[in-house]
Design a protein around this motif. Structure first.
Motif, PDB file in Angstrom:
ATOM      1  N   GLU A 213       7.615  -3.226 -34.874  1.00  0.00           N
ATOM      2  CA  GLU A 213       6.192  -2.900 -34.933  1.00  0.00           C
ATOM      3  C   GLU A 213       5.945  -1.680 -35.828  1.00  0.00           C
ATOM      4  O   GLU A 213       6.876  -0.917 -36.103  1.00  0.00           O
ATOM      5  CB  GLU A 213       5.687  -2.594 -33.519  1.00  0.00           C
ATOM      6  CG  GLU A 213       5.755  -3.775 -32.550  1.00  0.00           C
ATOM      7  CD  GLU A 213       4.580  -4.736 -32.706  1.00  0.00           C
ATOM      8  OE1 GLU A 213       4.084  -4.936 -33.839  1.00  0.00           O
ATOM      9  OE2 GLU A 213       4.163  -5.304 -31.680  1.00  0.00           O
TER      10      GLU A 213
ATOM     11  N   GLY B  96       3.876 -10.530 -38.709  1.00  0.00           N
ATOM     12  CA  GLY B  96       2.764 -10.327 -37.784  1.00  0.00           C
ATOM     13  C   GLY B  96       1.528  -9.833 -38.523  1.00  0.00           C
ATOM     14  O   GLY B  96       1.616  -9.384 -39.664  1.00  0.00           O
TER      15      GLY B  96
ATOM     16  N   THR C 198      -0.126  -7.321 -30.934  1.00  0.00           N
ATOM     17  CA  THR C 198       0.905  -8.363 -30.915  1.00  0.00           C
ATOM     18  C   THR C 198       0.834  -9.141 -29.604  1.00  0.00           C
ATOM     19  O   THR C 198       0.940 -10.376 -29.592  1.00  0.00           O
ATOM     20  CB  THR C 198       2.300  -7.721 -31.098  1.00  0.00           C
ATOM     21  OG1 THR C 198       2.322  -7.096 -32.383  1.00  0.00           O
ATOM     22  CG2 THR C 198       3.408  -8.739 -31.014  1.00  0.00           C
TER      23      THR C 198
END
Ligand code: GLP
Length: 246
Positions: free
Chosen positions: A144, A135, A162
């Motif tokens: 994350e 990402g 995201t």
């Protein structure tokens, strides 16, 4: 140890990534592949399908475990990662669907869903080759940025960045699920080999941070610097900030 393969463009990246995955299947026909979603690996999956169609690749003994799934999306939702995998790969090669695993987004109890998936991954005997995208904030799977590296499968609250990045696949931003189940960092690190694919200028900054910056859970992919066997296949744009370092 990280090796970098710099490719011309997206097609070149996809071909080289597919060659690495294909070589794994040829060398070990009963390989356990860790698979990823996102737009980056789509070209590599298309190449693997070609390899199968041309008779070069046999998926009949392959097992696959996917990284992640949106919480609350059923398999037949066209934005679920199960649907993605089926669409791009599983339905187009001779893999036995009973040997393909994606976290079940419809298990409402997060603890149960995560425990069940950890069991599944464990029962495969271990991932031989883990494919990863990344990402813009350095997330891998859906791990994350965080204060800690979470070890096992976990339920994550997706960050706004995201959700914004993935909104392009949904009818509207409001339709993007806010949570996901994802394999944990230790599970990813347990894979014998890891193949990361990255393309485009938009990833250049995070590529530098992840592979040459501090190892920190704030950039989850940075942990890969500690893995013994990582190959990063990227195009020139994604490698633009590290080209003098590789
Ligand atoms: C999603 C997935 C990741 C993927 C990332 C990057 O959030 N959960 O596994 O690596 O997006 O996606 P893209 O390849 O589209 O940039």
């Amino acid at each position: 140890m990280i090796r970098f393969i710099c490719t011309k463009d997206y097609d070149d990246m996809s071909r080289k990534a597919a060659n690495i995955i294909g070589a794994q299947i040829v060398a070990k026909p009963d390989s356990v592949l860790g698979l990823a979603t996102g737009s980056t690996p789509i070209g590599a999956y298309a190449r693997l399908v070609e390899g199968y169609e041309q008779g070069d690749l046999d998926f009949s003994r392959v097992t696959s475990v996917n990284l992640d799934e949106y919480r609350g999306l059923p398999h037949d939702n066209d934005q679920s990662y199960y649907y993605f995998m089926n669409y791009h790969l599983f339905s187009k090669v001779n893999i036995d669907v009973n040997n393909t695993y994606v976290p079940d987004g419809m298990i409402a109890d997060a603890d149960e869903a995560c425990k069940k998936y950890d069991e599944i991954v464990k029962n495969t005997g271990g991932v031989d080759l883990q494919l990863l995208g990344m990402g813009h904030n350095g997330h891998i799977g859906f791990n994350e940025p965080s204060d800690v590296f979470v070890k096992g499968t976990n339920c994550v609250n997706l960050t706004q960045s995201t959700i914004d990045a993935n909104a392009r696949f949904f009818a509207s931003k409001e339709d993007v699920p806010t949570q996901a189940y994802t394999m944990g960092i230790q599970t990813i690190m347990n894979a014998k080999k890891i193949l990361v694919v990255v393309n485009g200028e938009g990833k250049a900054d995070i590529v530098k941070k992840a592979f040459f910056g501090d190892i920190t859970p704030q950039v989850p992919a940075s942990i890969l610097q500690l893995h013994p066997d990582v190959i990063v296949v990227g195009d020139e744009a994604a490698f633009s900030q590290i080209k003098d370092m590789i």
